[in-house]
Design a protein around this motif. Structure first.
Motif, PDB file in Angstrom:
ATOM      1  N   ALA A   7       0.840  -1.207   0.000  1.00 45.61           N
ATOM      2  CA  ALA A   7       0.000   0.000   0.000  1.00 45.61           C
ATOM      3  C   ALA A   7       0.873   1.253   0.000  1.00 45.61           C
ATOM      4  O   ALA A   7       0.582   2.238  -0.709  1.00 45.61           O
ATOM      5  CB  ALA A   7      -0.936  -0.003   1.191  1.00 45.61           C
ATOM      6  N   ILE A   8       1.963   1.235   0.767  1.00 50.56           N
ATOM      7  CA  ILE A   8       2.871   2.390   0.820  1.00 50.56           C
ATOM      8  C   ILE A   8       3.534   2.590  -0.547  1.00 50.56           C
ATOM      9  O   ILE A   8       3.651   3.721  -1.035  1.00 50.56           O
ATOM     10  CB  ILE A   8       3.924   2.212   1.945  1.00 50.56           C
ATOM     11  N   ILE A   9       3.951   1.501  -1.180  1.00 53.47           N
ATOM     12  CA  ILE A   9       4.575   1.583  -2.506  1.00 53.47           C
ATOM     13  C   ILE A   9       3.571   2.134  -3.522  1.00 53.47           C
ATOM     14  O   ILE A   9       3.900   3.004  -4.328  1.00 53.47           O
ATOM     15  CB  ILE A   9       5.135   0.209  -2.938  1.00 53.47           C
ATOM     16  N   VAL A  10       2.346   1.643  -3.480  1.00 47.96           N
ATOM     17  CA  VAL A  10       1.303   2.126  -4.399  1.00 47.96           C
ATOM     18  C   VAL A  10       1.049   3.616  -4.167  1.00 47.96           C
ATOM     19  O   VAL A  10       0.937   4.393  -5.122  1.00 47.96           O
ATOM     20  CB  VAL A  10       0.012   1.293  -4.247  1.00 47.96           C
ATOM     21  N   LEU A  11       0.971   4.041  -2.912  1.00 50.99           N
ATOM     22  CA  LEU A  11       0.759   5.461  -2.601  1.00 50.99           C
ATOM     23  C   LEU A  11       1.928   6.312  -3.090  1.00 50.99           C
ATOM     24  O   LEU A  11       1.727   7.417  -3.623  1.00 50.99           O
ATOM     25  CB  LEU A  11       0.541   5.663  -1.103  1.00 50.99           C
ATOM     26  N   VAL A  16       4.170  10.151  -7.006  1.00 49.77           N
ATOM     27  CA  VAL A  16       5.144  10.515  -8.042  1.00 49.77           C
ATOM     28  C   VAL A  16       4.424  10.780  -9.364  1.00 49.77           C
ATOM     29  O   VAL A  16       4.727  11.757 -10.063  1.00 49.77           O
ATOM     30  CB  VAL A  16       6.230   9.415  -8.197  1.00 49.77           C
ATOM     31  N   VAL A  17       3.476   9.939  -9.711  1.00 52.11           N
ATOM     32  CA  VAL A  17       2.708  10.141 -10.946  1.00 52.11           C
ATOM     33  C   VAL A  17       1.942  11.463 -10.873  1.00 52.11           C
ATOM     34  O   VAL A  17       1.866  12.212 -11.852  1.00 52.11           O
ATOM     35  CB  VAL A  17       1.759   8.948 -11.211  1.00 52.11           C
ATOM     36  N   GLY A  18       1.388  11.781  -9.729  1.00 50.55           N
ATOM     37  CA  GLY A  18       0.672  13.051  -9.547  1.00 50.55           C
ATOM     38  C   GLY A  18       1.587  14.247  -9.740  1.00 50.55           C
ATOM     39  O   GLY A  18       1.218  15.228 -10.388  1.00 50.55           O
ATOM     40  N   VAL A  24       3.676  18.141 -16.133  1.00 47.43           N
ATOM     41  CA  VAL A  24       3.294  18.079 -17.555  1.00 47.43           C
ATOM     42  C   VAL A  24       2.146  19.047 -17.830  1.00 47.43           C
ATOM     43  O   VAL A  24       2.152  19.793 -18.823  1.00 47.43           O
ATOM     44  CB  VAL A  24       2.916  16.640 -17.962  1.00 47.43           C
ATOM     45  N   SER A  25       1.164  19.061 -16.947  1.00 48.31           N
ATOM     46  CA  SER A  25       0.010  19.945 -17.118  1.00 48.31           C
ATOM     47  C   SER A  25       0.441  21.412 -17.096  1.00 48.31           C
ATOM     48  O   SER A  25      -0.012  22.218 -17.930  1.00 48.31           O
ATOM     49  CB  SER A  25      -1.010  19.671 -16.011  1.00 48.31           C
ATOM     50  N   PHE A 162       9.600  22.110  -3.646  1.00 48.13           N
ATOM     51  CA  PHE A 162       9.594  20.721  -3.209  1.00 48.13           C
ATOM     52  C   PHE A 162       8.157  20.230  -3.177  1.00 48.13           C
ATOM     53  O   PHE A 162       7.275  20.959  -2.765  1.00 48.13           O
ATOM     54  CB  PHE A 162      10.232  20.617  -1.812  1.00 48.13           C
ATOM     55  N   PRO A 163       7.862  19.055  -3.609  1.00 44.71           N
ATOM     56  CA  PRO A 163       8.694  17.951  -4.061  1.00 44.71           C
ATOM     57  C   PRO A 163       8.932  17.947  -5.577  1.00 44.71           C
ATOM     58  O   PRO A 163       9.681  17.111  -6.086  1.00 44.71           O
ATOM     59  CB  PRO A 163       7.904  16.727  -3.641  1.00 44.71           C
ATOM     60  N   GLY A 164       8.333  18.902  -6.298  1.00 45.00           N
ATOM     61  CA  GLY A 164       8.501  18.927  -7.745  1.00 45.00           C
ATOM     62  C   GLY A 164       9.954  19.095  -8.164  1.00 45.00           C
ATOM     63  O   GLY A 164      10.388  18.549  -9.176  1.00 45.00           O
TER      64      GLY A 164
END
Length: 195
Positions: A7-11, A16-18, A24-25, A162-164
């Protein structure tokens, strides 16, 4: 325990994807804002000469009508006074004044017919519309430039904060430049001339 780690890895992946999608947006936003400047400049380039030519045509039309009325009026008023003294004969000035009055009447009737047929054919209205369109166009160009600079600021903030900032360099998100026009000709509003 394995589910918690998963669950932590998925989050973390979602996080990171967000961040990546946000970068990108923001990058696409400032690129689109730059394209909008081009849209407004193209609109200005295409529209203003056409508006000026339209207004110039109306001015020439009205000027011709007014000049005909003025010429006829002057002929009616002066009558035979324009004739050299040695060629003046009794009755000749009166005939000239009658011809002048007829010409004036004809010119005024022509002017009246024009006003009835084209009640909105007024140069001052066309000039007001041209002035309004010039102002609106320049405001749109200024707004597009401001919007671009705002989008660049938002993108740069996103990539530098941060974190970008941790991921921006890794994903090759380069800094964007604010719009700065170095050439004085590009800063100038197009010249409008009716000559």
């Amino acid at each position: 325990m394995g589910w918690v780690i998963l669950a932590i890895i998925v989050l973390l992946v979602i996080w990171v994807v967000g961040i990546y999608n946000g970068l990108v947006s923001a990058r696409n936003g400032y690129k689109n804002a730059f394209a909008q400047i081009d849209v407004q400049l193209t609109r200005r380039h295409d529209l203003i000469p056409n508006l000026v030519e339209t207004a110039r045509g109306y001015l020439a039309h009205e000027r011709g009508t007014l000049e005909a009325v003025i010429t006829a009026r002057n002929a009616a008023v002066s009558g035979g006074a324009r004739l050299p003294p040695q060629t003046r004969r009794p009755g000749r000035g009166a005939a000239a004044r009658r011809r002048g009055r007829r010409a004036l009447t004809g010119a005024l009737e022509s002017c009246s017919r024009l006003a009835e047929a084209y009640p909105d054919l007024k140069a001052n209205k066309n000039m007001m519309q041209l002035s309004e369109e010039l102002t609106t166009t320049e405001n749109k160009v200024a707004f597009a430039r401001q919007s671009y600079n705002d989008a660049v600021m938002g993108y740069n903030n996103r990539r530098e904060m941060f974190p970008g900032s941790v991921f921006a360099g890794s994903f090759n998100f380069l800094p964007a430049q604010l719009l700065e026009i170095e050439s004085p000709e590009k800063r100038e509003v197009p010249k409008v001339s009716f000559t």
